[in-house]
Design a protein around this motif. Structure first.
Motif, PDB file in Angstrom:
ATOM      1  N   SER A   1       1.048  -1.130  -0.343  1.00 48.13           N
ATOM      2  CA  SER A   1      -0.208  -0.404  -0.024  1.00 48.13           C
ATOM      3  C   SER A   1       0.890   0.786  -0.197  1.00 48.13           C
ATOM      4  CB  SER A   1      -1.373   0.333   1.133  1.00 48.13           C
ATOM      5  OG  SER A   1      -1.988   0.839   1.267  1.00 48.13           O
ATOM      6  N   HIS A   2       0.972   2.085  -0.968  1.00 52.16           N
ATOM      7  CA  HIS A   2       1.175   3.359  -1.393  1.00 52.16           C
ATOM      8  C   HIS A   2       1.468   4.330  -0.456  1.00 52.16           C
ATOM      9  CE1 HIS A   2       3.549   1.698  -5.292  1.00 52.16           C
ATOM     10  NE2 HIS A   2       3.242   1.296  -4.444  1.00 52.16           N
ATOM     11  N   ARG A   3      -0.119   4.104   0.162  1.00 53.52           N
ATOM     12  CA  ARG A   3      -0.432   4.939   0.921  1.00 53.52           C
ATOM     13  C   ARG A   3      -0.157   4.698   2.311  1.00 53.52           C
ATOM     14  NH1 ARG A   3      -6.906   5.958  -0.959  1.00 53.52           N
ATOM     15  NH2 ARG A   3      -4.987   6.257  -2.415  1.00 53.52           N
ATOM     16  N   ARG A   4      -0.414   3.596   2.765  1.00 51.91           N
ATOM     17  CA  ARG A   4       0.214   3.282   3.770  1.00 51.91           C
ATOM     18  C   ARG A   4       1.241   3.658   3.998  1.00 51.91           C
ATOM     19  NH1 ARG A   4       2.863  -0.727   6.282  1.00 51.91           N
ATOM     20  NH2 ARG A   4       2.429  -1.251   8.354  1.00 51.91           N
ATOM     21  N   ILE A   5       2.237   3.418   3.416  1.00 49.53           N
ATOM     22  CA  ILE A   5       4.027   3.904   3.210  1.00 49.53           C
ATOM     23  C   ILE A   5       3.792   4.998   3.150  1.00 49.53           C
ATOM     24  CG2 ILE A   5       6.289   3.872   1.930  1.00 49.53           C
ATOM     25  CD1 ILE A   5       5.123   1.103   1.166  1.00 49.53           C
ATOM     26  N   VAL A   6       3.506   6.216   2.518  1.00 50.98           N
ATOM     27  CA  VAL A   6       4.062   7.506   2.576  1.00 50.98           C
ATOM     28  C   VAL A   6       2.919   7.807   4.036  1.00 50.98           C
ATOM     29  CG1 VAL A   6       2.724   9.213   1.906  1.00 50.98           C
ATOM     30  CG2 VAL A   6       3.051   7.625   0.270  1.00 50.98           C
ATOM     31  N   SER A   7       2.103   7.345   4.685  1.00 48.50           N
ATOM     32  CA  SER A   7       1.136   8.123   5.804  1.00 48.50           C
ATOM     33  C   SER A   7       2.415   8.419   7.052  1.00 48.50           C
ATOM     34  CB  SER A   7       0.211   7.286   5.861  1.00 48.50           C
ATOM     35  OG  SER A   7      -0.571   7.563   7.096  1.00 48.50           O
ATOM     36  N   ARG A   8       2.505   6.320   6.711  1.00 51.80           N
ATOM     37  CA  ARG A   8       3.457   6.108   8.222  1.00 51.80           C
ATOM     38  C   ARG A   8       4.742   6.808   8.267  1.00 51.80           C
ATOM     39  NH1 ARG A   8       1.921   0.404  10.256  1.00 51.80           N
ATOM     40  NH2 ARG A   8      -0.488   0.763  10.574  1.00 51.80           N
ATOM     41  N   ARG A   9       5.596   6.554   6.603  1.00 53.01           N
ATOM     42  CA  ARG A   9       7.107   7.273   6.905  1.00 53.01           C
ATOM     43  C   ARG A   9       6.533   9.055   7.311  1.00 53.01           C
ATOM     44  NH1 ARG A   9      11.388   5.995   4.636  1.00 53.01           N
ATOM     45  NH2 ARG A   9      11.272   3.571   3.908  1.00 53.01           N
ATOM     46  N   ARG A  10       5.544   9.569   7.305  1.00 58.38           N
ATOM     47  CA  ARG A  10       4.807  10.685   7.955  1.00 58.38           C
ATOM     48  C   ARG A  10       4.805  11.320   8.772  1.00 58.38           C
ATOM     49  NH1 ARG A  10       5.038  15.101   3.823  1.00 58.38           N
ATOM     50  NH2 ARG A  10       3.255  16.050   4.849  1.00 58.38           N
ATOM     51  N   ARG A  11       4.211  10.600   9.017  1.00 58.88           N
ATOM     52  CA  ARG A  11       4.110  10.028  10.976  1.00 58.88           C
ATOM     53  C   ARG A  11       5.188  10.189  11.629  1.00 58.88           C
ATOM     54  NH1 ARG A  11       1.222   5.149  13.277  1.00 58.88           N
ATOM     55  NH2 ARG A  11       4.118   4.969  12.963  1.00 58.88           N
ATOM     56  N   ASN A  12       5.712   9.274  11.363  1.00 57.19           N
ATOM     57  CA  ASN A  12       7.257   8.859  11.852  1.00 57.19           C
ATOM     58  C   ASN A  12       8.149   9.379  11.890  1.00 57.19           C
ATOM     59  OD1 ASN A  12       6.046   6.462  12.805  1.00 57.19           O
ATOM     60  ND2 ASN A  12       7.276   4.991  11.287  1.00 57.19           N
ATOM     61  N   PHE A  13       8.639  10.390  10.778  1.00 58.39           N
ATOM     62  CA  PHE A  13       8.559  12.014  10.701  1.00 58.39           C
ATOM     63  C   PHE A  13       8.372  13.058  12.280  1.00 58.39           C
ATOM     64  CE2 PHE A  13      10.218  16.125   9.427  1.00 58.39           C
ATOM     65  CZ  PHE A  13      11.542  15.964   8.473  1.00 58.39           C
ATOM     66  N   GLU A  14       7.443  13.155  11.895  1.00 54.13           N
ATOM     67  CA  GLU A  14       6.686  14.015  13.033  1.00 54.13           C
ATOM     68  C   GLU A  14       6.773  13.708  13.953  1.00 54.13           C
ATOM     69  OE1 GLU A  14       5.028  17.270  13.867  1.00 54.13           O
ATOM     70  OE2 GLU A  14       5.373  17.097  11.818  1.00 54.13           O
ATOM     71  N   LEU A  15       6.085  12.396  14.397  1.00 53.66           N
ATOM     72  CA  LEU A  15       6.585  12.445  15.642  1.00 53.66           C
ATOM     73  C   LEU A  15       8.373  12.238  16.023  1.00 53.66           C
ATOM     74  CD1 LEU A  15       4.639   8.418  15.217  1.00 53.66           C
ATOM     75  CD2 LEU A  15       4.451  10.703  16.796  1.00 53.66           C
ATOM     76  N   LEU A  16       9.503  12.276  15.323  1.00 56.17           N
ATOM     77  CA  LEU A  16      10.866  11.765  15.618  1.00 56.17           C
ATOM     78  C   LEU A  16      10.756  14.037  16.001  1.00 56.17           C
ATOM     79  CD1 LEU A  16      12.142   9.723  13.196  1.00 56.17           C
ATOM     80  CD2 LEU A  16      12.728  10.105  15.412  1.00 56.17           C
ATOM     81  N   ARG A  17       9.523  14.778  15.110  1.00 55.03           N
ATOM     82  CA  ARG A  17      10.444  16.108  14.872  1.00 55.03           C
ATOM     83  C   ARG A  17       9.830  16.849  16.800  1.00 55.03           C
ATOM     84  NH1 ARG A  17       7.875  20.374  15.222  1.00 55.03           N
ATOM     85  NH2 ARG A  17       5.879  19.217  14.353  1.00 55.03           N
ATOM     86  N   ALA A  18       8.393  16.664  16.671  1.00 51.62           N
ATOM     87  CA  ALA A  18       7.803  16.823  17.647  1.00 51.62           C
ATOM     88  C   ALA A  18       8.855  16.567  19.262  1.00 51.62           C
ATOM     89  CB  ALA A  18       6.753  16.510  17.943  1.00 51.62           C
ATOM     90  N   GLY A  19       9.723  14.760  19.099  1.00 51.87           N
ATOM     91  CA  GLY A  19      10.489  15.141  20.398  1.00 51.87           C
ATOM     92  C   GLY A  19      11.393  15.575  20.481  1.00 51.87           C
ATOM     93  N   LEU A  20      11.826  15.326  19.385  1.00 50.96           N
ATOM     94  CA  LEU A  20      13.606  16.034  19.574  1.00 50.96           C
ATOM     95  C   LEU A  20      13.845  17.843  18.875  1.00 50.96           C
ATOM     96  CD1 LEU A  20      14.450  13.034  17.243  1.00 50.96           C
ATOM     97  CD2 LEU A  20      14.689  13.527  19.839  1.00 50.96           C
ATOM     98  N   SER A  21      12.265  18.364  19.131  1.00 51.20           N
ATOM     99  CA  SER A  21      12.605  19.798  18.200  1.00 51.20           C
ATOM    100  C   SER A  21      13.302  20.771  19.459  1.00 51.20           C
ATOM    101  CB  SER A  21      11.158  20.151  17.902  1.00 51.20           C
ATOM    102  OG  SER A  21      11.112  20.066  16.515  1.00 51.20           O
ATOM    103  N   ASP A  22      12.894  20.385  21.003  1.00 49.76           N
ATOM    104  CA  ASP A  22      13.372  20.918  22.349  1.00 49.76           C
ATOM    105  C   ASP A  22      14.266  21.417  22.899  1.00 49.76           C
ATOM    106  OD1 ASP A  22      11.642  18.672  22.644  1.00 49.76           O
ATOM    107  OD2 ASP A  22      10.813  20.119  24.793  1.00 49.76           O
TER     108      ASP A  22
END
Length: 181
Positions: free
Chosen positions: A63-84
């Motif tokens: 599922s290309h849609r699932r791959i895109v969604s999960r990679r973007r979600r994981n990027f955002e979780l890393l960004r949110a968790g490491l930004s401060d």
């Protein structure tokens, strides 16, 4: 096992003969296999190497849609968790629409201190430019030099769970945020 290997060589030889690939039909290996130890540059030997049936099947079934969604979600979780965290920052503060990230690039001010500790804590990562040419002239590409001293890439692969990402974030926060303590 030897019988299976012999059968596989025969099947590969027949496939090569059908495509007119003399290397394979003569019992050799295809150019891509022969050259696969090379770098990331374009290699003309791969141009005529067809995708395998199994790879084509996987490409159709995922599922290309699932791959895109999960990679973007994981990027955002890393960004949110490491930004401060003092002493580090995401190299990209946001992920543009339509971008599917390969990894999460992170700048760490004191990477020389942190990198061995991150490795010891089994943080999955790659260090950008970890091994530069011995005579690399910093004036030729100062960005490469700076990234080699400060840049790591954390995974945001679609198979990582929220718990996996939380574990990576916790280990990076503990080590980078410790300021050498």
């Amino acid at each position: 096992l030897e019988g299976a290997s012999a059968a596989w060589r025969m099947v590969k030889g027949l496939r090569g003969a059908d495509r007119g690939d003399a290397d394979i039909s003569a019992g050799g290996i295809n150019p891509g296999q022969r050259e696969s130890g090379g770098g990331g540059e374009f290699d003309v030997a791969w141009v005529d190497v067809a995708i395998t049936g199994f790879s084509a099947l996987v490409r159709r079934l995922v599922s290309h849609r699932r791959i895109v969604s999960r990679r973007r979600r994981n990027f955002e979780l890393l960004r949110a968790g490491l930004s401060d965290i003092p002493g580090c920052r995401p190299i990209f503060s946001e992920l543009p629409a339509g971008t599917v990230p390969y990894d999460f690039p992170l700048w760490i001010d004191d990477l020389d201190r942190c990198f061995p500790l991150l490795e010891d804590a089994a943080v999955p990562m790659h260090r950008f430019g970890q091994f530069l040419w011995p005579d690399m002239d910093e004036s030729i590409c100062p960005t490469t030099m700076a990234m080699s001293h400060h840049g790591v890439q954390l995974p945001c692969h679609q198979s990582l769970t929220k718990a996996d990402i939380a574990s990576i974030v916790a280990r990076v926060r503990r080590i980078v945020g410790s300021n050498g303590a």
